[in-house]
Design an enzyme around this catalytic site. Structure first.
Site, PDB file in Angstrom:
ATOM      1  N   GLU A   1       0.791  -1.233   0.000  1.00 34.42           N
ATOM      2  CA  GLU A   1       0.000   0.000   0.000  1.00 34.42           C
ATOM      3  C   GLU A   1       0.828   1.292   0.000  1.00 34.42           C
ATOM      4  OE1 GLU A   1      -2.665  -0.317   3.313  1.00 34.42           O
ATOM      5  OE2 GLU A   1      -3.596  -2.146   2.586  1.00 34.42           O
TER       6      GLU A   1
ATOM      7  N   GLU B   1      -6.963 -10.307  -1.148  1.00 34.52           N
ATOM      8  CA  GLU B   1      -7.703 -10.071   0.101  1.00 34.52           C
ATOM      9  C   GLU B   1      -9.186  -9.881  -0.216  1.00 34.52           C
ATOM     10  OE1 GLU B   1      -5.867  -7.055   2.553  1.00 34.52           O
ATOM     11  OE2 GLU B   1      -3.844  -7.641   1.925  1.00 34.52           O
TER      12      GLU B   1
END
Length: 389
Positions: A166, A274
């Site tokens: 991220e 995810e």
């Protein structure tokens, strides 16, 4: 959600029998005993995020479900920086060791998640004991030592690492947080050093970049620029993970397909890392970023009734929507199975999902394929049937 009634079970059985009959007529059959990993054996790996309750044998029913349906596992938290080094020089690997032992004992493919991230990383990674910022040289040494200690500990045992997590923002920029803020500059130096060190200390593991909201075109473009820069320098990056924290009606199919196709064109593996489907208000039009919704204001009755509407179970209508959405997503993945290496659900049963507490604490969410009592959502059968329809 409460257990399915006998009447509903009977109705589903009749419906499913009809489906089997129709498919059999075309020389294709659906096996009611099929598992996720068997249904997609010729397509991609099927993974699940696990926690110490699973790997430590504390929830036997959950462990059995994992071994039945999945061939890959990701640790939810036990390998993140704050978990392995909560204080300077204090290393805690008990849960991580247990995760790796569990994977080895059951011959599961294992992901290490994650080495370099702005979140769940103590401030001492970037600051000296007196609170002043570390120098560039000190930051590089801190990163190197961390990756050597963690990735090096499991060299030859963990199959792949989310090296950086991220770091690209919503508009393709580097997020000015954590390591990026500490280093200064545009953030590429953080990525470059992280992948160099990961390659050095985990030479046999595949090395990935992992991020959320990757479906947004500008976000995809930022990742593409970063990956190409690494490739131009000859720095190894083997794949990109698309976190799929999505909802019943977002993102659009064309955005998901564009992201998969674009990343695959870089010559790296593409993973759905995810996956969960949010069924609650607030996040339906896109993932909410930030902590503003933790304000006590949202705990008042009028907000609670709106934001947490399914405390007593998921309504049949929403159960159908969840099944339709999972079928839609897995059809995208299956149609692009030549471009996808793995699909990982972020959790096992609804009660283990982080979506119960984010972005509003304490809600009752239903984002996975199994209910809190281990009975399957209708979505499970929808997913199992995608390859044979």
């Amino acid at each position: 959600m409460s257990a399915i009634s006998f009447r509903e079970q009977s109705a589903r059985l009749l419906l499913f029998s009809a489906i089997v009959a129709m498919i059999s007529a075309s020389c294709t059959s659906v096996n009611t005993e099929t598992t996720l990993k068997d249904a997609y054996a010729d397509s991609f790996m099927i993974g699940c995020a696990v926690n110490p309750l699973h790997t430590g044998g504390h929830l036997e029913q959950a462990t059995d479900l994992i071994l039945e349906h999945f061939n890959a596992i990701s640790p939810e938290n036990c390998l993140k920086p704050e978990a392995v080094q909560p204080r300077p020089g204090v290393w805690t690997f008990d849960d991580a060791d247990e995760f790796v032992k569990f994977g080895e004992e059951h011959d599961l493919w294992m992901l290490g998640h994650t080495l370099v991230w702005h979140n769940q990383t103590p401030s001492f990674y970037w600051e000296k004991p007196d609170g002043t910022p570390k120098t560039r040289e000190e930051l590089i040494e801190t990163m190197r030592a961390h990756i050597k200690t963690v990735a090096g500990r499991y060299a030859g045992r963990i199959d792949a690492w989310d090296v950086v997590n991220e770091i690209i923002g919503e508009f393709g920029e580097y997020r000015n947080k954590g390591w990026v803020k500490a280093f200064g500059g545009d953030g590429y130096e953080v990525v470059r050093n992280a992948f160099i060190f990961a390659d050095r200390y985990a030479p046999d593991a595949e090395l990935y970049y992992n991020d959320f909201n990757v479906w947004r075109p500008a976000h995809v473009d930022g990742i593409v620029t970063m990956v190409r820069k690494l490739q131009k320098e000859g720095i190894r990056i083997d794949g990109v993970g698309i976190q799929a924290h999505w909802g019943l009606n977002y993102p659009k199919t064309e955005y998901i397909e564009h992201a998969i196709d674009t990343l695959h064109s870089l010559g790296v593996k593409v993973m759905i890392t995810e996956l969960d489907v949010d069924v609650l208000p607030i996040t339906r039009e896109g993932q909410v970023i930030g902590q503003s919704l933790t304000d006590p204001l949202y705990q008042h009755e009028e907000f609670e009734e709106y934001l947490d509407p399914y405390k007593d179970g998921l309504p049949t209508e929403v159960e159908e929507q969840l099944a339709d959405r999972y079928e839609e997503l897995f059809r995208i993945f299956y149609n692009r199975r030549d471009k996808i290496d793995r699909v990982t659900l972020w959790g096992l049963t609804d009660d283990s999902s982080w979506k119960n507490g984010y972005p509003v604490p304490g809600r009752t969410n239903y984002p996975l394929l199994w209910n809190r009592d281990y009975t399957p959502h209708k979505a499970l059968q929808s997913v199992l049937e995608v390859p044979v329809k």
